[in-house]
Write a protein that holds these residues in place. Structure first.
Motif, PDB file in Angstrom:
ATOM      1  N   HIS A  33      30.134  29.991  71.108  1.00 16.85           N
ATOM      2  CA  HIS A  33      29.594  30.272  72.433  1.00 16.85           C
ATOM      3  C   HIS A  33      30.792  30.427  73.376  1.00 16.85           C
ATOM      4  CE1 HIS A  33      25.890  29.142  70.567  1.00 16.85           C
ATOM      5  NE2 HIS A  33      26.240  27.889  70.456  1.00 16.85           N
ATOM      6  N   ASP A  34      31.425  31.613  73.314  1.00 19.59           N
ATOM      7  CA  ASP A  34      32.635  31.834  74.096  1.00 19.59           C
ATOM      8  C   ASP A  34      32.394  31.739  75.591  1.00 19.59           C
ATOM      9  OD1 ASP A  34      34.325  32.139  71.969  1.00 19.59           O
ATOM     10  OD2 ASP A  34      34.164  34.320  71.880  1.00 19.59           O
ATOM     11  N   ASP A  35      31.194  32.072  75.998  1.00 20.94           N
ATOM     12  CA  ASP A  35      30.888  32.030  77.419  1.00 20.94           C
ATOM     13  C   ASP A  35      30.827  30.572  77.872  1.00 20.94           C
ATOM     14  OD1 ASP A  35      29.844  32.161  79.956  1.00 20.94           O
ATOM     15  OD2 ASP A  35      28.336  33.668  79.474  1.00 20.94           O
ATOM     16  N   PRO A  36      31.718  30.157  78.778  1.00 20.17           N
ATOM     17  CA  PRO A  36      31.716  28.754  79.216  1.00 20.17           C
ATOM     18  C   PRO A  36      30.427  28.360  79.920  1.00 20.17           C
ATOM     19  CG  PRO A  36      33.147  30.082  80.614  1.00 20.17           C
ATOM     20  CD  PRO A  36      32.772  30.944  79.444  1.00 20.17           C
ATOM     21  N   LYS A  37      29.649  29.335  80.330  1.00 21.89           N
ATOM     22  CA  LYS A  37      28.404  29.056  81.028  1.00 21.89           C
ATOM     23  C   LYS A  37      27.204  29.069  80.069  1.00 21.89           C
ATOM     24  CE  LYS A  37      30.052  31.028  85.400  1.00 21.89           C
ATOM     25  NZ  LYS A  37      29.799  32.043  86.451  1.00 21.89           N
ATOM     26  N   THR A  40      10.541  29.930  72.525  1.00 22.35           N
ATOM     27  CA  THR A  40      11.590  29.600  71.552  1.00 22.35           C
ATOM     28  C   THR A  40      12.902  30.245  71.962  1.00 22.35           C
ATOM     29  OG1 THR A  40       9.942  29.541  69.782  1.00 22.35           O
ATOM     30  CG2 THR A  40      12.244  29.715  69.119  1.00 22.35           C
ATOM     31  N   PHE A  41      13.984  29.472  71.879  1.00 20.41           N
ATOM     32  CA  PHE A  41      15.336  29.995  72.106  1.00 20.41           C
ATOM     33  C   PHE A  41      16.105  29.826  70.800  1.00 20.41           C
ATOM     34  CE2 PHE A  41      19.606  30.527  73.399  1.00 20.41           C
ATOM     35  CZ  PHE A  41      19.638  31.118  74.656  1.00 20.41           C
ATOM     36  N   ALA A  42      16.437  30.941  70.141  1.00 25.10           N
ATOM     37  CA  ALA A  42      17.141  30.914  68.857  1.00 25.10           C
ATOM     38  C   ALA A  42      18.514  31.553  69.023  1.00 25.10           C
ATOM     39  CB  ALA A  42      16.338  31.647  67.790  1.00 25.10           C
ATOM     40  N   ALA A  43      19.548  30.726  69.063  1.00 22.92           N
ATOM     41  CA  ALA A  43      20.917  31.221  69.236  1.00 22.92           C
ATOM     42  C   ALA A  43      21.576  31.388  67.875  1.00 22.92           C
ATOM     43  CB  ALA A  43      21.718  30.247  70.097  1.00 22.92           C
ATOM     44  N   ILE A  44      22.253  32.515  67.695  1.00 24.83           N
ATOM     45  CA  ILE A  44      22.963  32.849  66.457  1.00 24.83           C
ATOM     46  C   ILE A  44      22.249  32.262  65.229  1.00 24.83           C
ATOM     47  CG2 ILE A  44      25.247  33.281  67.420  1.00 24.83           C
ATOM     48  CD1 ILE A  44      25.999  30.375  66.900  1.00 24.83           C
ATOM     49  N   PRO A  45      20.959  32.626  65.021  1.00 25.16           N
ATOM     50  CA  PRO A  45      20.168  31.954  63.998  1.00 25.16           C
ATOM     51  C   PRO A  45      20.588  32.258  62.565  1.00 25.16           C
ATOM     52  CG  PRO A  45      18.941  33.793  64.920  1.00 25.16           C
ATOM     53  CD  PRO A  45      20.181  33.640  65.751  1.00 25.16           C
ATOM     54  N   GLY A  46      20.702  31.209  61.768  1.00 25.19           N
ATOM     55  CA  GLY A  46      20.897  31.356  60.339  1.00 25.19           C
ATOM     56  C   GLY A  46      19.559  31.377  59.638  1.00 25.19           C
ATOM     57  N   GLY A  87      17.340  25.937  69.260  1.00 26.95           N
ATOM     58  CA  GLY A  87      18.376  25.569  68.307  1.00 26.95           C
ATOM     59  C   GLY A  87      19.343  26.708  68.091  1.00 26.95           C
ATOM     60  N   GLY A  88      20.509  26.381  67.517  1.00 25.65           N
ATOM     61  CA  GLY A  88      21.519  27.379  67.226  1.00 25.65           C
ATOM     62  C   GLY A  88      21.997  27.291  65.795  1.00 25.65           C
ATOM     63  N   SER A  89      22.327  28.436  65.212  1.00 31.18           N
ATOM     64  CA  SER A  89      22.815  28.524  63.838  1.00 31.18           C
ATOM     65  C   SER A  89      21.723  28.039  62.878  1.00 31.18           C
ATOM     66  CB  SER A  89      24.108  27.721  63.694  1.00 31.18           C
ATOM     67  OG  SER A  89      24.742  28.006  62.456  1.00 31.18           O
ATOM     68  N   GLN A  90      21.987  27.017  62.088  1.00 28.20           N
ATOM     69  CA  GLN A  90      20.918  26.453  61.265  1.00 28.20           C
ATOM     70  C   GLN A  90      19.739  26.049  62.152  1.00 28.20           C
ATOM     71  OE1 GLN A  90      21.439  23.313  57.926  1.00 28.20           O
ATOM     72  NE2 GLN A  90      20.807  22.128  59.712  1.00 28.20           N
ATOM     73  N   GLY A  91      20.050  25.518  63.334  1.00 27.73           N
ATOM     74  CA  GLY A  91      18.999  25.156  64.279  1.00 27.73           C
ATOM     75  C   GLY A  91      18.232  26.365  64.778  1.00 27.73           C
ATOM     76  N   GLY A  92      18.901  27.508  64.880  1.00 27.72           N
ATOM     77  CA  GLY A  92      18.197  28.723  65.263  1.00 27.72           C
ATOM     78  C   GLY A  92      17.177  29.120  64.214  1.00 27.72           C
ATOM     79  N   ILE A 112      22.712  36.853  69.929  1.00 28.47           N
ATOM     80  CA  ILE A 112      23.362  37.371  68.728  1.00 28.47           C
ATOM     81  C   ILE A 112      24.802  37.771  69.007  1.00 28.47           C
ATOM     82  CG2 ILE A 112      23.330  39.240  67.026  1.00 28.47           C
ATOM     83  CD1 ILE A 112      20.299  39.285  67.245  1.00 28.47           C
ATOM     84  N   GLY A 113      25.736  37.277  68.181  1.00 31.69           N
ATOM     85  CA  GLY A 113      27.134  37.685  68.246  1.00 31.69           C
ATOM     86  C   GLY A 113      27.415  38.765  67.210  1.00 31.69           C
TER      87      GLY A 113
END
Length: 464
Positions: free
Chosen positions: A436-440, A340-346, A319-324, A401-402
């Motif tokens: 997620h600036d990276d298009p990939k 677990t993959f936690a992107a930009i986690p809130g 998940g990402g943000s709240q999902g992270g 993390i950004g």
């Protein structure tokens, strides 16, 4: 200087080399990404462009070390001979803050500051262009990031609190209601179900479950995808994409609300019944909204384990943000999670203000009449704080993390990351905010999950 923040203007000068994100350590992943942000979106035509970047390629520094931010100003892709920019340096957008102006010469100016404690030093730049209005850019430097710790210790009864919640959940039968819905014509080989599952915490689990049509018993890895902030339908295509890759997969909406309704239905909830969900119950550890949300995550993971097609081992959450933040909670509450993959986690380090720094999204702690964080809310929200959840994670986990993220601040994310006792890795993105600036990016996420599932099913050593 107070709170360890010091800065000064240095003479104009060029930074050395073209910054790219380098490998940070054995547990850090490298990517080719500029450690700067720009006023240009990379798409629309722009006469003026202002950019700021850290002098160091990886944007990583030590306590007390000078951090030089290089500011560039171009007009029609040429350096502006002379000009003036406004700058603000802060501790990850929190006090103390200093402001000033810098003179551009031959397209460049530099600003220098330092931080005498672990954290993030952020530089925001503003240029009043004659043709485009105010243009902004930002950069941030991580200061001894591996030494950042949560603002408060884990409550003594934290584990007992959640063991009690899990016991209550276990006493309630799942009683899943599965309604098969047509899979998209361009997604052959999959079956899709609208699923509701009984859950404690004030709402059921509601989501979509998908599986390969030809999945055999005990053959498939399982994946749960948890939702970011807001009020919306569960992601319909998400689990189908992974079912095509051999997973049994599920997405759940964050609130246990019905799926497949018109947009107006979710908009009405967002502006009405669920408008305040981010702070609802924040003065009571049992009633705080995210406690129920975490229980729904746990129940969804239990549902996946109950499917006959599950391979009995590989259980992943992303998940990402709240999902992270939810992913962190899921990995903490369900010891059978294997990755677990936690992107930009809130949802991490809510109480940052008690330590004189920024607090984690959704910043649920208000200030009392004395101007200090409300002590009742501080205490209650500790039981849903991802930084405390992180201490219970034993399986591999990966953070993304950004450094210039204003929504889920990197200080708070690192506070949680650093207390994880299990295998972990982090992908630092100095140029990225809450995006997620990276298009990939999504291709990278998909490939990571697929590869980790293959590793685990093949009996390889589990890695983050």
């Amino acid at each position: 200087m107070a709170n360890g923040l010091a800065m000064r203007i240095l003479p104009v000068g060029w930074s050395i080399g073209l910054p790219i994100l380098a490998v940070m350590s054995v547990c850090f992943l490298g990517v080719s990404r500029l450690s700067a942000t720009s006023s240009w979106d990379g798409k629309t035509q722009a006469e003026y462009v202002v950019t700021v970047e850290t002098e160091k390629p990886d944007a990583l520094y030590k306590k007390g070390e000078d951090v030089t931010f290089k500011i560039t100003l171009e007009q029609n892709k040429q350096p502006v001979p002379e000009g003036k920019v406004y700058w603000k340096i802060s501790k990850d957008n929190a006090e103390p803050v200093q402001n000033g102006t810098a003179d551009i010469k031959d397209g460049v100016a530099t600003v220098t500051g330092k931080l005498d404690e672990p954290g993030f030093l952020r530089c925001d730049v503003n240029f009043a262009s004659p043709s485009q209005g105010n243009l902004t850019a930002a950069a941030a430097a991580g200061i001894d990031v591996t030494a950042i710790r949560p603002a408060l210790p884990v409550p003594d009864d934290f584990v007992a609190f959640w063991e009690g919640k899990k016991k209550e959940l276990a006493a309630l039968p799942m009683d899943p209601k599965m309604t098969e819905v047509p899979a998209p014509a361009d997604r052959p080989g999959t079956r899709v179900f609208d699923v509701q599952i009984a859950c404690t915490g004030g709402a059921p689990v509601s989501g979509y479950y998908s599986m390969p049509t030809d999945a055999k018993p005990k053959s498939a890895p399982a994946l749960l995808i948890v939702d970011g902030a807001g009020v919306r339908n569960s992601d319909f295509l998400g689990p189908i994409r992974y079912a095509q890759k051999g997973f049994i997969a599920m997405t759940i909406n964050a609130h246990g609300i019905p799926n497949g309704k018109p947009k107006e239905f979710y908009a009405a909830l967002d502006s009405g019944e669920l408008k305040d969900y981010r702070v609802r119950g924040r003065d009571n550890r049992h009633a705080f909204y995210f406690v129920g949300m975490y229980l729904r995550v746990l129940r969804a993971l239990q549902f996946l384990q109950a499917q006959p097609e599950w391979d009995g081992h590989t259980l992943m959450i992303m998940g990402g943000s709240q999902g992270g933040g939810q992913a962190i909670a899921g990995a903490a509450l369900e010891p059978k999670v294997t990755y677990t993959f936690a992107a930009i986690p809130g949802l991490c380090d809510f109480a940052g203000a008690t330590a004189g720094r920024i607090g984690g999204w959704p910043k649920p702690i208000p200030k009392g009449p004395d101007g200090k964080p409300d002590p009742v809310v501080v205490e209650a929200t500790r039981y849903a704080d991802g930084a405390n959840m992180a201490t219970m994670i034993k399986s591999p986990i990966h953070f993304y993390i950004g450094f210039v993220d204003l929504i889920t601040p990197p200080t708070c994310e690192y506070a949680a990351y650093n207390v994880i006792p299990g295998p972990k890795s982090v992908d630092n993105r100095p140029a990225n905010g809450h995006n997620h600036d990276d298009p990939k990016f999504w291709t990278m996420v998909s490939e990571t999950l697929v590869n980790k599932a293959k590793e685990q099913q093949g009996g390889a050593v589990v890695t983050p």
